[in-house]
Design a protein around this motif. Structure first.
Motif, PDB file in Angstrom:
ATOM      1  N   GLU A  86       0.780  -1.185  -0.086  1.00  9.23           N
ATOM      2  CA  GLU A  86       0.218  -0.139   0.127  1.00  9.23           C
ATOM      3  C   GLU A  86       0.806   1.218   0.086  1.00  9.23           C
ATOM      4  OE1 GLU A  86      -3.573   2.326   0.023  1.00  9.23           O
ATOM      5  OE2 GLU A  86      -2.994   0.002  -0.193  1.00  9.23           O
ATOM      6  N   ARG A  87       1.960   1.462   0.673  1.00 12.15           N
ATOM      7  CA  ARG A  87       2.567   2.704   1.037  1.00 12.15           C
ATOM      8  C   ARG A  87       4.130   2.287   1.558  1.00 12.15           C
ATOM      9  NH1 ARG A  87      -1.152   5.700   3.348  1.00 12.15           N
ATOM     10  NH2 ARG A  87      -2.743   3.990   3.665  1.00 12.15           N
ATOM     11  N   TYR A  88       4.929   3.160   1.327  1.00 15.69           N
ATOM     12  CA  TYR A  88       6.338   3.009   1.713  1.00 15.69           C
ATOM     13  C   TYR A  88       6.768   4.121   2.374  1.00 15.69           C
ATOM     14  CZ  TYR A  88      11.065   1.067   1.143  1.00 15.69           C
ATOM     15  OH  TYR A  88      12.487   0.636   1.028  1.00 15.69           O
ATOM     16  N   TRP A  89       6.928   4.123   3.653  1.00 18.02           N
ATOM     17  CA  TRP A  89       7.491   5.422   4.317  1.00 18.02           C
ATOM     18  C   TRP A  89       9.074   5.216   4.709  1.00 18.02           C
ATOM     19  CZ3 TRP A  89       3.356   6.840   8.562  1.00 18.02           C
ATOM     20  CH2 TRP A  89       2.071   7.243   7.622  1.00 18.02           C
ATOM     21  N   VAL A  90       9.614   6.702   4.904  1.00 19.15           N
ATOM     22  CA  VAL A  90      10.886   6.622   5.217  1.00 19.15           C
ATOM     23  C   VAL A  90      11.066   7.368   6.268  1.00 19.15           C
ATOM     24  CG1 VAL A  90      12.059   6.229   2.994  1.00 19.15           C
ATOM     25  CG2 VAL A  90      11.296   8.553   3.671  1.00 19.15           C
ATOM     26  N   PHE A 143       3.715  13.860  -7.997  1.00 23.24           N
ATOM     27  CA  PHE A 143       3.072  12.361  -7.934  1.00 23.24           C
ATOM     28  C   PHE A 143       1.606  12.446  -7.141  1.00 23.24           C
ATOM     29  CE2 PHE A 143       7.717  12.485  -7.341  1.00 23.24           C
ATOM     30  CZ  PHE A 143       8.147  11.862  -8.464  1.00 23.24           C
ATOM     31  N   PRO A 144       0.809  13.019  -7.892  1.00 24.92           N
ATOM     32  CA  PRO A 144      -0.719  13.259  -7.353  1.00 24.92           C
ATOM     33  C   PRO A 144      -1.207  12.113  -6.943  1.00 24.92           C
ATOM     34  CG  PRO A 144      -0.581  13.625  -9.624  1.00 24.92           C
ATOM     35  CD  PRO A 144       0.985  13.558  -9.345  1.00 24.92           C
ATOM     36  N   GLY A 145      -1.901  11.981  -5.569  1.00 26.40           N
ATOM     37  CA  GLY A 145      -2.199  10.919  -5.024  1.00 26.40           C
ATOM     38  C   GLY A 145      -1.686   9.719  -4.451  1.00 26.40           C
ATOM     39  N   ARG A 146      -0.242  10.057  -4.231  1.00 25.86           N
ATOM     40  CA  ARG A 146       0.887   9.172  -3.984  1.00 25.86           C
ATOM     41  C   ARG A 146       1.711   9.551  -2.750  1.00 25.86           C
ATOM     42  NH1 ARG A 146       4.824   7.238  -8.354  1.00 25.86           N
ATOM     43  NH2 ARG A 146       5.308   5.852  -6.582  1.00 25.86           N
ATOM     44  N   ILE A 147       1.131  10.672  -2.043  1.00 20.47           N
ATOM     45  CA  ILE A 147       2.180  11.217  -1.074  1.00 20.47           C
ATOM     46  C   ILE A 147       1.350  11.303   0.302  1.00 20.47           C
ATOM     47  CG2 ILE A 147       3.522  13.236  -0.521  1.00 20.47           C
ATOM     48  CD1 ILE A 147       4.612  11.945  -2.867  1.00 20.47           C
ATOM     49  N   ASP A 148       2.230  10.745   1.316  1.00 14.07           N
ATOM     50  CA  ASP A 148       1.688  10.872   2.594  1.00 14.07           C
ATOM     51  C   ASP A 148       2.639  11.758   3.539  1.00 14.07           C
ATOM     52  OD1 ASP A 148      -0.345   9.040   2.257  1.00 14.07           O
ATOM     53  OD2 ASP A 148       1.133   7.335   2.762  1.00 14.07           O
ATOM     54  N   LEU A 149       2.303  12.751   4.465  1.00 15.61           N
ATOM     55  CA  LEU A 149       2.792  13.434   5.079  1.00 15.61           C
ATOM     56  C   LEU A 149       2.525  13.167   6.650  1.00 15.61           C
ATOM     57  CD1 LEU A 149       4.798  15.325   6.270  1.00 15.61           C
ATOM     58  CD2 LEU A 149       3.008  17.414   5.591  1.00 15.61           C
ATOM     59  N   GLY A 150       3.562  12.121   7.428  1.00 13.67           N
ATOM     60  CA  GLY A 150       3.470  11.808   8.602  1.00 13.67           C
ATOM     61  C   GLY A 150       4.445  12.810   9.318  1.00 13.67           C
ATOM     62  N   LEU A 151       3.660  13.160  10.501  1.00 13.31           N
ATOM     63  CA  LEU A 151       4.506  14.345  11.497  1.00 13.31           C
ATOM     64  C   LEU A 151       4.589  13.774  12.747  1.00 13.31           C
ATOM     65  CD1 LEU A 151       2.252  17.095  10.125  1.00 13.31           C
ATOM     66  CD2 LEU A 151       4.519  17.070   9.448  1.00 13.31           C
ATOM     67  N   GLY A 152       5.772  13.947  13.056  1.00 16.67           N
ATOM     68  CA  GLY A 152       5.970  13.482  14.638  1.00 16.67           C
ATOM     69  C   GLY A 152       6.515  14.457  15.399  1.00 16.67           C
ATOM     70  N   ARG A 153       6.436  14.296  16.823  1.00 10.45           N
ATOM     71  CA  ARG A 153       7.063  15.321  17.587  1.00 10.45           C
ATOM     72  C   ARG A 153       8.285  15.183  18.236  1.00 10.45           C
ATOM     73  NH1 ARG A 153       5.399  16.558  23.621  1.00 10.45           N
ATOM     74  NH2 ARG A 153       4.860  14.537  23.695  1.00 10.45           N
ATOM     75  N   ALA A 167      -2.675  24.532  -6.323  1.00  6.78           N
ATOM     76  CA  ALA A 167      -2.834  23.050  -5.870  1.00  6.78           C
ATOM     77  C   ALA A 167      -4.054  22.540  -6.424  1.00  6.78           C
ATOM     78  CB  ALA A 167      -2.663  22.839  -4.364  1.00  6.78           C
ATOM     79  N   THR A 168      -4.126  21.324  -6.942  1.00  2.64           N
ATOM     80  CA  THR A 168      -5.387  20.583  -7.274  1.00  2.64           C
ATOM     81  C   THR A 168      -5.515  19.503  -6.400  1.00  2.64           C
ATOM     82  OG1 THR A 168      -3.931  19.394  -8.891  1.00  2.64           O
ATOM     83  CG2 THR A 168      -5.042  21.143  -9.617  1.00  2.64           C
ATOM     84  N   SER A 169      -4.599  19.072  -5.447  1.00  2.00           N
ATOM     85  CA  SER A 169      -4.470  17.825  -4.610  1.00  2.00           C
ATOM     86  C   SER A 169      -3.724  18.085  -3.546  1.00  2.00           C
ATOM     87  CB  SER A 169      -4.426  16.586  -5.338  1.00  2.00           C
ATOM     88  OG  SER A 169      -3.175  16.384  -5.524  1.00  2.00           O
ATOM     89  N   VAL A 170      -3.670  17.382  -2.366  1.00  2.00           N
ATOM     90  CA  VAL A 170      -3.037  17.652  -1.283  1.00  2.00           C
ATOM     91  C   VAL A 170      -2.595  16.069  -0.585  1.00  2.00           C
ATOM     92  CG1 VAL A 170      -4.171  19.520  -0.570  1.00  2.00           C
ATOM     93  CG2 VAL A 170      -5.046  17.676   0.382  1.00  2.00           C
ATOM     94  N   PRO A 171      -1.513  16.216  -0.247  1.00  2.00           N
ATOM     95  CA  PRO A 171      -0.818  15.072   0.536  1.00  2.00           C
ATOM     96  C   PRO A 171      -1.875  14.625   1.720  1.00  2.00           C
ATOM     97  CG  PRO A 171       0.844  16.721   0.587  1.00  2.00           C
ATOM     98  CD  PRO A 171      -0.530  17.365   0.332  1.00  2.00           C
ATOM     99  N   GLU A 172      -1.796  13.245   1.874  1.00  2.00           N
ATOM    100  CA  GLU A 172      -2.631  12.903   3.066  1.00  2.00           C
ATOM    101  C   GLU A 172      -1.512  12.997   4.336  1.00  2.00           C
ATOM    102  OE1 GLU A 172      -5.593   9.366   2.983  1.00  2.00           O
ATOM    103  OE2 GLU A 172      -3.732   8.381   3.751  1.00  2.00           O
ATOM    104  N   ILE A 198       3.041   2.890  -5.632  1.00  2.00           N
ATOM    105  CA  ILE A 198       2.789   2.850  -4.251  1.00  2.00           C
ATOM    106  C   ILE A 198       2.843   4.161  -3.714  1.00  2.00           C
ATOM    107  CG2 ILE A 198       5.338   2.609  -4.061  1.00  2.00           C
ATOM    108  CD1 ILE A 198       4.909   0.328  -1.756  1.00  2.00           C
ATOM    109  N   ARG A 199       2.081   4.459  -2.589  1.00  2.00           N
ATOM    110  CA  ARG A 199       2.090   5.736  -1.929  1.00  2.00           C
ATOM    111  C   ARG A 199       3.588   5.729  -1.281  1.00  2.00           C
ATOM    112  NH1 ARG A 199      -2.722   8.527  -1.383  1.00  2.00           N
ATOM    113  NH2 ARG A 199      -1.901   9.688  -0.025  1.00  2.00           N
ATOM    114  N   LEU A 200       4.100   6.944  -1.115  1.00  2.00           N
ATOM    115  CA  LEU A 200       5.430   7.236  -0.653  1.00  2.00           C
ATOM    116  C   LEU A 200       5.170   8.253   0.486  1.00  2.00           C
ATOM    117  CD1 LEU A 200       7.712   5.649  -1.657  1.00  2.00           C
ATOM    118  CD2 LEU A 200       6.270   6.282  -3.394  1.00  2.00           C
TER     119      LEU A 200
END
Length: 350
Positions: A41-45, A101-111, A169-174, A73-75
């Motif tokens: 589904e996705r690949y996170w770094v 890369f529309p529809g393929r980007i995730d933004l995970g935020l940590g503290r 912008a026409t789409s946004v990261p998740e 795959i979502r990155l």
């Protein structure tokens, strides 16, 4: 009827003995391409700094590299450590990735800082505001900046100043909230954000955090119901004994980290088998081996299914932690690739 699990990958881009950063990155590109082909589904770094065994220092740059070398795959970031960065810069980086890369980007935020205090001081630009106070505000700033409508600032002169991460912008990261404490669970629920608890290194509190998140969740404009997945460390091989041997270097590394000892590159299997641990470190390795997914294909897949059911999730993000034998090609990660292949055969079969 059994629910179909989605599988994803978390990658710290491990650097083992003898590897250069370039070789470690090449190996991870190959792993991402294999995950893409297998239907993950996705690949996170991740974001970690000044660590000899970790080349994942800059998620936006890595995401751009990996997205350009994969197809569907979502990155994403697992995650961007927000106290180290300006919210505007992060918003701009991920808005551009989404545009490319529309529809393929995730933004995970940590503290968390993702490193020691010296590196944090070099990276940080958040001023005198404490992390706890600044983090919720900065998340709000980023989501507003990423929105096609942008954000507005009220200047002291009374004039409104318009801000956009990208002009049109026409789409946004998740955007996902990541955490390893109850604080993150409360905040994700309050904001109505998708949430991931760091079960792969802080598993003792997973049940508590997910219960808080689900119980307190408030629907938002972007998310109507709680959304989460489970993170797991995994080493899977043709036999359980080989899977354990491949996992041993990472378990020893984590034992050293938790004991406050110096860290070097990730050991090879042969180096780990020849290492004698102090009793306290040996006990830590024993505890890790009991909670991580280590085994042959059938046994590991059963463990993943059981854990997914226990925590009520339909997606599992695996950190393939298997190292390599001393004679392995330095530009590939054969045991990490084999881990995701074996689990895909068991869990993603149609």
């Amino acid at each position: 009827m059994t629910t179909q699990l989605a599988l994803s990958v978390l990658d710290l881009i491990p650097v083992r003995t003898g590897q250069t950063s370039a070789q470690a990155l090449t190996a991870s590109i190959g792993l991402a391409q294999r995950a893409d082909a297998l239907g993950f589904e996705r690949y996170w770094v991740a974001e970690h700094h000044n660590m000899a065994a970790v080349a994942s220092t800059n998620p936006p740059v890595l995401i751009g590299i990996l997205a350009s070398r994969t197809e569907r795959i979502r990155l994403g970031s697992g995650g961007v450590m927000l106290p180290n960065h300006s919210p505007l810069i992060i918003a701009e980086q991920f808005a551009l990735l989404e545009a490319a890369f529309p529809g393929r980007i995730d933004l995970g935020l940590g503290r968390a800082p993702g490193s020691d205090p010296v590196i944090s001081a070099l990276l940080r630009s958040s001023g005198a505001v404490s992390e706890v106070d600044a983090f919720p505000r900065n998340i709000g700033d980023i989501t507003a900046l990423l929105h096609p409508d942008g954000a507005s600032l009220e200047l002291t002169s009374g004039r409104t100043y318009e801000l956009h991460a990208t002009p049109i912008a026409t789409s946004v990261p998740e955007v996902w909230l990541l955490g390893s404490s109850e604080y993150s669970a409360h905040l994700a629920a309050e904001r109505g954000m998708p949430y991931v608890f760091a079960n792969h290194f802080s598993g003792d509190s997973t049940t508590t955090a997910l219960n808080i998140y689900r119980r307190e969740f408030t629907p938002s404009e972007t998310l109507a119901a709680p959304r989460t997945f489970l993170t797991l460390n995994a080493s899977v091989a043709d036999t359980a004994d080989e899977a354990y041997a491949l996992a041993l270097p990472q378990m020893q590394q984590m034992a050293r980290l938790r004991s406050g000892l110096p860290l070097g590159p990730l050991a090879t299997v042969e180096e780990a088998l020849a290492t004698e641990l102090a009793p306290t470190q040996a006990e830590l390795v024993k505890r890790m081996s009991a909670s991580w997914v280590i085994g042959d294909a059938a046994g590991a897949a059963a463990q993943v299914r059981d854990l997914a059911a226990k925590f009520g999730v339909d997606e599992v993000m695996l950190q393939p932690i298997a190292s390599a034998h001393a004679d392995a090609d330095l530009t590939v990660s054969p045991a990490r690739v084999r881990t995701i292949e074996l689990l895909a055969e068991q869990l993603l079969a149609s």
